[in-house]
Motif scaffolding. Structure first.
Motif, mmCIF file in Angstrom:
data_model
loop_
_atom_site.group_PDB
_atom_site.id
_atom_site.type_symbol
_atom_site.label_atom_id
_atom_site.label_comp_id
_atom_site.label_asym_id
_atom_site.label_seq_id
_atom_site.Cartn_x
_atom_site.Cartn_y
_atom_site.Cartn_z
ATOM 1 N N ILE A 62 -21.716 9.843 -26.908
ATOM 2 C CA ILE A 62 -21.305 11.661 -26.269
ATOM 3 C C ILE A 62 -21.220 11.689 -25.270
ATOM 4 O O ILE A 62 -22.384 11.562 -24.628
ATOM 5 C CB ILE A 62 -21.980 13.066 -27.392
ATOM 6 C CG1 ILE A 62 -21.736 12.850 -29.054
ATOM 7 C CG2 ILE A 62 -21.859 13.918 -26.627
ATOM 8 C CD1 ILE A 62 -22.760 14.056 -29.220
ATOM 9 N N VAL A 63 -20.275 12.235 -24.828
ATOM 10 C CA VAL A 63 -20.415 12.048 -22.927
ATOM 11 C C VAL A 63 -20.080 13.574 -22.782
ATOM 12 O O VAL A 63 -19.021 14.504 -22.803
ATOM 13 C CB VAL A 63 -19.239 11.132 -22.427
ATOM 14 C CG1 VAL A 63 -18.981 11.576 -20.820
ATOM 15 C CG2 VAL A 63 -19.330 10.396 -22.258
ATOM 16 N N LEU A 64 -21.313 14.732 -21.942
ATOM 17 C CA LEU A 64 -20.205 15.443 -21.281
ATOM 18 C C LEU A 64 -20.188 16.029 -20.243
ATOM 19 O O LEU A 64 -20.455 15.414 -19.384
ATOM 20 C CB LEU A 64 -22.061 16.418 -21.825
ATOM 21 C CG LEU A 64 -22.636 16.528 -23.103
ATOM 22 C CD1 LEU A 64 -23.926 17.507 -22.698
ATOM 23 C CD2 LEU A 64 -21.813 16.894 -24.042
ATOM 24 N N LEU A 72 -20.782 14.337 -16.904
ATOM 25 C CA LEU A 72 -21.857 14.861 -16.227
ATOM 26 C C LEU A 72 -23.273 14.224 -17.103
ATOM 27 O O LEU A 72 -23.515 14.365 -16.196
ATOM 28 C CB LEU A 72 -21.917 16.580 -16.247
ATOM 29 C CG LEU A 72 -22.904 16.556 -16.058
ATOM 30 C CD1 LEU A 72 -23.034 16.967 -14.214
ATOM 31 C CD2 LEU A 72 -23.070 18.498 -15.962
ATOM 32 N N ALA A 73 -23.335 13.508 -18.095
ATOM 33 C CA ALA A 73 -23.872 13.762 -18.962
ATOM 34 C C ALA A 73 -23.672 13.089 -19.973
ATOM 35 O O ALA A 73 -22.595 12.921 -20.709
ATOM 36 C CB ALA A 73 -24.749 14.483 -19.217
ATOM 37 N N GLN A 89 -32.758 2.150 -22.345
ATOM 38 C CA GLN A 89 -31.871 1.051 -22.173
ATOM 39 C C GLN A 89 -30.732 1.193 -22.002
ATOM 40 O O GLN A 89 -29.492 1.197 -21.269
ATOM 41 C CB GLN A 89 -31.799 -0.598 -22.320
ATOM 42 C CG GLN A 89 -31.680 -1.498 -21.184
ATOM 43 C CD GLN A 89 -32.043 -0.908 -19.772
ATOM 44 O OE1 GLN A 89 -33.344 0.024 -19.733
ATOM 45 N NE2 GLN A 89 -31.121 -0.785 -18.717
ATOM 46 N N GLN A 90 -29.619 1.018 -23.013
ATOM 47 C CA GLN A 90 -28.202 0.996 -23.755
ATOM 48 C C GLN A 90 -28.286 2.272 -22.603
ATOM 49 O O GLN A 90 -26.975 2.515 -22.304
ATOM 50 C CB GLN A 90 -28.391 1.280 -25.029
ATOM 51 C CG GLN A 90 -26.959 1.175 -25.538
ATOM 52 C CD GLN A 90 -26.990 1.402 -27.145
ATOM 53 O OE1 GLN A 90 -28.049 1.620 -28.384
ATOM 54 N NE2 GLN A 90 -26.010 1.174 -27.817
ATOM 55 N N GLY A 91 -28.532 3.718 -23.332
ATOM 56 C CA GLY A 91 -28.089 5.288 -22.222
ATOM 57 C C GLY A 91 -27.664 4.781 -20.486
ATOM 58 O O GLY A 91 -27.021 5.613 -20.767
ATOM 59 N N CYS A 100 -22.417 9.095 -14.947
ATOM 60 C CA CYS A 100 -23.094 10.429 -14.974
ATOM 61 C C CYS A 100 -24.122 10.496 -14.573
ATOM 62 O O CYS A 100 -25.244 9.593 -13.971
ATOM 63 C CB CYS A 100 -23.207 10.908 -16.905
ATOM 64 S SG CYS A 100 -21.697 10.422 -17.309
ATOM 65 N N ALA A 101 -24.602 11.602 -13.887
ATOM 66 C CA ALA A 101 -25.907 12.380 -13.634
ATOM 67 C C ALA A 101 -27.363 12.022 -14.620
ATOM 68 O O ALA A 101 -27.901 11.814 -14.114
ATOM 69 C CB ALA A 101 -26.190 13.313 -12.726
ATOM 70 N N PHE A 102 -26.699 12.541 -15.916
ATOM 71 C CA PHE A 102 -27.862 12.451 -16.623
ATOM 72 C C PHE A 102 -27.665 11.649 -17.934
ATOM 73 O O PHE A 102 -26.676 11.970 -18.363
ATOM 74 C CB PHE A 102 -27.822 14.528 -16.857
ATOM 75 C CG PHE A 102 -27.642 14.934 -16.017
ATOM 76 C CD1 PHE A 102 -29.611 14.758 -14.990
ATOM 77 C CD2 PHE A 102 -27.114 15.149 -14.938
ATOM 78 C CE1 PHE A 102 -29.939 16.301 -14.341
ATOM 79 C CE2 PHE A 102 -26.925 16.278 -14.011
ATOM 80 C CZ PHE A 102 -28.092 16.435 -14.038
#
Length: 106
Positions: A62-64, A72-73, A89-91, A100-102
């Motif tokens: 999921i990407v926000l 953003l995340a 690590q994947q994330g 993304c910042a988060f």
């Protein structure tokens, strides 16, 4: 979802039954601010002699988005059979690809 045995749920079940409801419940617009299975990189083509193959495509669960086109995340989910650390690590890599910042691990 009280009484649900989460250890038997797949990653897709965890996303559908728990993560997405929490994201929308927190006020994220499902039409404009979140997307699932976002392709971050096409699979690279590797050539060895006369043989060629494509490496795996990398997709974030999921990407926000703050607004369209401004990620953003990244949310990286794992089925409960895996430890949270398995997706860290994947994330982080996915968040870097998406700029993304988060990054959240669930």
């Amino acid at each position: 979802m009280a009484g649900v045995n989460k250890s038997n749920l797949s990653e897709a079940d965890i996303i559908t039954q728990f993560i997405l409801p929490a994201v929308t419940g927190a006020g994220w617009d499902t039409m404009l601010q979140n997307r699932q299975e976002v392709k971050l990189r096409e699979g690279k083509i590797v050539v060895r002699g006369k043989l060629a193959s494509r490496l795996r495509v990398k997709s974030a669960d999921i990407v926000l988005y703050y607004k369209p086109g401004l990620p953003l995340a990244v949310i990286e989910a794992k089925a409960n059979q895996h430890s949270v650390g398995k997706g860290m690590q994947q994330g982080l890599e996915y968040a870097e690809h998406a700029e993304c910042a988060f990054c959240f691990f669930l």
